[in-house]
Design a protein around this motif. Structure first.
Motif, short mmCIF file in Angstrom:
data_model
loop_
_atom_site.label_atom_id
_atom_site.label_comp_id
_atom_site.label_asym_id
_atom_site.label_seq_id
_atom_site.Cartn_x
_atom_site.Cartn_y
_atom_site.Cartn_z
N VAL A 1 11.90 6.30 -2.78
CA VAL A 1 10.65 5.64 -3.27
C VAL A 1 10.32 4.65 -2.07
O VAL A 1 11.25 4.11 -1.39
N SER A 2 9.03 4.35 -2.00
CA SER A 2 8.46 3.32 -0.90
C SER A 2 8.89 1.93 -1.43
O SER A 2 8.43 1.67 -2.58
N THR B 1 6.03 -0.77 -2.75
CA THR B 1 5.40 -0.47 -3.79
C THR B 1 6.11 -0.51 -5.35
O THR B 1 5.46 -0.39 -6.30
N TYR B 2 7.58 -0.30 -5.16
CA TYR B 2 8.04 0.04 -6.25
C TYR B 2 8.78 -1.20 -6.91
O TYR B 2 9.47 -2.07 -6.11
N PRO B 3 8.36 -1.56 -8.34
CA PRO B 3 8.79 -2.87 -8.87
C PRO B 3 10.30 -2.90 -9.08
O PRO B 3 10.76 -1.64 -9.48
N TYR C 1 0.76 -1.20 0.02
CA TYR C 1 0.04 -0.14 0.04
C TYR C 1 0.75 1.28 0.05
O TYR C 1 0.39 2.35 -0.74
N GLY C 2 1.90 1.03 0.51
CA GLY C 2 2.91 2.36 0.69
C GLY C 2 2.30 3.49 1.73
O GLY C 2 2.57 4.83 1.33
#
Lengths: 228, 617
Positions: A63-64, A67-69, A44-45
């Protein structure tokens, strides 16, 4: 499954496509603190504790990681000065709002956050949304959800009326990282009941506990005690 | 009901007929009646004009055209007379009889014309107004030419020809190439090259359909450019979107407009209906194989829904909350289908690029920032209104030449650009050319184009507090650091403004602001600390003065100021009568005094005093 090559903390690694940065980093053994993340629930982040630094030079940003691919060629730093500074401030903000949570206290201590410089608040919920996702994704109930925005944001049932689809399963309480839906008997100021620590809820000693229990009326702990 | 056009030839025939039937020399009274114009009394003007024309039996000899906003806010309600271009500012409905009479005779009413503030000379023609002289109005200039509720007006003034040109040419890739060559960058604020976005969309697989979205969720306080374009020229948006769809292979379009803009919703809805009737929208546009339709989605008023991922969720009917990019909307947007989102002004530029040619468009502005940009110039400035200038124009030109300088006696101190997510730029930096890159360098952003002018009576701590108050309410609340961070920043700013702040808090504020900027997920959170950071960067002294001396230099922060009466007082009792709490005491013809205990610091006494006898310290 196609593989993706990236660099984490200077180490070249390959992971399966679709892996998030958090999964990759944790699989490789680096620690990343999280509150809103939970295995089995969609990322969810919200808590921003799992931030990592990606990119280089002027393009570098946080970045979180949940959630980051993972992307081909990405350069990830999990404990740069910038990451740690952000993490410490996030923990300080958490401590300023929800000081009673043992989880938050422990995380803060582990990151060297010994004080908080804001006005002290005593809230329980950090709105991480674990309970909301648990209810929707694992219990298929969607009994609770987010309401409102900004400082008025809260979690609950529509219009605060007990939801017909709620099965009182208690999963929402089970997944809460800050243990917010604990029994407080009829004295909200005594927020930590100690039940989880010593397994004897204080409400047992009291005569009347009909309608001032936690939302699971009747309180499960009390029921067990009575039967015993 | 309009006849449906079945081919491009049909459309061109209609356009030719409309142009040839139009008599340019018939005098026309043009009344701008956008939301702002109506609020200023345009409806009464329209009513009075209709009555005068009918009662004088001038139907057919004098035309009345009701248009959208022309952007001359300071002059509303105003009347423009064509073909001469005479403009009468701030007209009372009772004057309409004289104006209609004069128009019928071909005369000009000298006494109603606007005056040059310096020389006092009367200015007759709209194009001679100092406010308009330096502007290049490629977008706004069309508002006065057409009635937004009549598609025929738009077609007659050259509308939909760019679309017909593109359809006749038949090469979709050429459209994307044109937009790329024009150098157009997204007017919503981030400045992403539109052509590149379209190229990415065109490359996406089209099996499940693709979306184009017009983002008309303009939520910045003090900004109303998009509203004026959507209200005043909705067909330019529709045409832009059709051209975009043809170039990118999009199948569905959505205009996402906030519900607080009822007139824009109404005009866009009418425009879509009329375009469908004419066969310019829907199945087989102008008899070709190209199909595209646009629907209207009304936003429920959350500022964060202007952020593209939140906007997509809102269109899907979910809670308006941003999500992580990648995947970008151009890969997975509405219902997981490829989606390109552009701002209202971006769309309005598309027909212009196609009609003029990309090369000519790129000549306006500067190298990396082509075209014009519309700003809404508001605040402590003489000429408020909508300003359209080529990119690269300096702030000084906008504030002093177009805006006419300060509204009062106080010197202009800064401009705030980019709305709540933007920053303040001090007067020393007014030679800064306005484009996406230099504004970011100066610590602000272009944003959608709000420009708030501040003078020395504006307290920068108070400004930062105002924007932070807005942002803490409008943060969606998903990211913890944005939700709590904006609340805590507000808390500290409030302490400082109330005189209880400390220097340690100031450091904490700065530290927190940097972390919020770093850790938030979406554009709102990442830019939310800008008002704090930019005021700290350029006006740190003011913060320090609030903390160290417990004093507000601008005399704004109520807790830090006291009102007193000096010896200029002649004892006229005006302030005694004005004070709502009876704090001003004093007999007639004797110097008055203010009871500091009772005083609520509303400033009414100072407003009514004609002798500059009320001091604020």
């Amino acid at each position: 499954m196609p593989e993706i090559g990236l660099t984490i903390n200077g180490l070249p690694v390959t992971v399966d496509e679709g892996t998030t940065l958090l999964e990759a980093v944790r699989f490789l053994g680096w620690p990343i603190p999280t509150l809103c993340y939970m295995d089995g629930l969609s990322p969810y982040g919200a808590c921003r504790l799992c931030v990592v630094e990606i990119g280089e030079g002027a393009e570098a940003r946080l970045v979180s990681s949940c959630t980051y691919p993972a992307q081909e060629g990405l350069k990830v730093r999990t404990a740069s000065e910038r990451v740690l500074r952000a993490r410490r401030m996030t923990l300080e903000l958490l401590l300023a709002s929800c000081p009673q949570s043992k989880t938050i206290q422990d995380l803060a201590a582990a990151h060297g956050v010994r004080q908080q410089r804001f006005k002290q608040e005593y809230e329980d919920c950090i709105l991480c949304g674990r309970c909301v996702r648990m209810c929707e994704e694992q219990m298929m109930a969607k009994a609770i959800g987010f309401r409102n925005r900004g400082e008025n944001r809260s979690i609950g049932t529509p219009f605060d009326i007990k939801s017909d689809v709620c099965r009182l399963c208690g999963a929402c309480m089970y997944v809460c990282p800050t243990c917010q839906l604990r029994c407080t008997y009829n004295e909200p100021e005594r927020a930590i009941c100690g039940a989880c620590a010593n397994l004897t809820p204080p409400c047992i000693d009291k005569e009347q506990f009909n309608d001032m229990m936690c939302y699971m009326s009747p309180c499960v702990a009390c029921e067990i005690e009575k039967e015993g | 009901m309009r006849e449906k056009l079945n081919s491009i030839d049909h459309f061109e025939a209609l356009q030719d007929r409309l142009v040839s039937e139009w008599d340019r020399d018939v005098p026309t009274i043009v009344i701008p009646a956008g939301t702002c114009g109506r609020a200023a009394g345009a409806d009464e003007l329209i009513h009075a004009t209709q009555q005068e024309i009918t009662s004088r039996k001038l139907d057919g000899r004098i035309r009345l055209r009701i248009t959208g906003c022309h952007g001359l806010c300071e002059m509303e309600p105003c009347v423009l007379i064509e073909p001469e271009g005479t403009i009468y500012p701030k007209i009372d409905p009772t004057e309409m009889a004289r104006i209609v009479e004069a128009v019928a005779r071909g005369e000009v009413l000298e006494d109603l014309l606007s005056q040059d503030p310096e020389t006092g000379a009367r200015i007759q023609k709209q194009k001679d107004l100092p406010f308009l002289k330096k502007q290049v109005r490629t977008i706004l200039g069309r508002n006065e030419m057409l009635d937004p509720m009549r598609i025929e007006d738009y077609v007659r003034s050259g509308g939909y020809s760019a679309m017909a040109k593109v359809l006749a040419r038949g090469a979709p890739a050429a459209v994307v190439e044109d937009v790329k060559a024009s150098g157009l960058r997204g007017r919503g604020g981030a400045g992403f090259p539109t052509g590149r976005k379209w190229e990415l969309l065109a490359k996406q697989p089209s099996d499940g359909g693709k979306f184009l979205v017009c983002n008309a969720d303009e939520g910045d306080p003090g900004a109303y450019m998009d509203r004026s374009v959507l209200e005043g020229n909705p067909h330019s948006i529709v045409e832009g979107m059709i051209i975009g769809a043809y170039g990118t292979g999009a199948t569905e379009g959505v205009i996402y407009v906030r519900n607080e803009y009822p007139l824009a919703v109404e005009h866009a809805d009418i425009a879509l209906q009329q375009a469908r009737e004419l066969g310019l929208l829907g199945e087989h546009i102008l008899g070709t194989d190209f199909c595209f339709d646009i629907s209207l989605v009304r936003g429920a008023g959350a500022f964060v829904c202007g952020e593209e991922t939140a906007l997509i969720r809102s269109i899907e009917g979910k809670i308006g909350e941003p999500r992580q990019r990648p995947p970008f909307p151009v890969e997975k947007g509405i219902d997981n289908k490829p989606t390109a989102i552009n701002n209202v002004e971006t769309w309005a530029n598309i027909p212009i690029i196609i009609a003029q040619g990309a090369q000519q468009f790129a000549e306006i502005g500067t190298a990396n920032n082509s075209g014009t940009k519309v700003f809404s110039l508001v605040g402590k400035i003489r000429n408020t209104g909508l300003v359209e200038v080529p990119m690269g124009t300096t702030i000084r030109e906008i504030v002093h030449d177009i805006g006419g300088g300060p509204a009062g006696n106080a010197r202009i101190k800064a401009v705030q650009t980019g709305g709540p997510s933007g920053g303040c730029i001090p007067a020393e930096m007014f030679d800064l050319p306005i484009d996406y890159d230099s504004l970011v360098e100066a610590g602000s952003i272009m944003g959608s184009g709000g420009m708030i002018v501040m003078d020395e009576d504006t307290c920068m701590v108070d400004v930062a507090r105002y924007f932070m108050n807005f942002l803490k309410d409008e943060s969606c609340g998903k990211c913890f650091t944005c939700r709590k961070g904006t609340q805590r920043m507000y808390e500290i700013l409030d302490d400082i403004a109330k005189g209880s702040g400390t220097l340690e808090q100031l450091d904490l504020l700065e530290e927190l602001a940097h972390v919020v900027k770093d850790t938030a997920m979406c554009g709102l959170g990442q830019t939310a600390p800008n008002p704090v950071l930019s005021t700290l960067r350029y006006f740190r002294d003011e913060y320090v003065e609030h903390i160290r001396k417990r004093r507000c230099p601008a005399g704004v922060c109520k807790e830090l100021i006291t009102y007193s009466i000096n010896e200029n007082c002649v004892g006229c009792q005006a302030c005694v009568r004005a004070c709502p709490v009876g704090a001003v005491k004093g007999r007639e013809k004797e110097q008055h005094s203010i009871d500091a205990e009772k005083c609520i610091k509303c400033g009414l006494c100072r407003n009514v005093c004609k002798f500059e006898a009320v001091d604020v310290t």
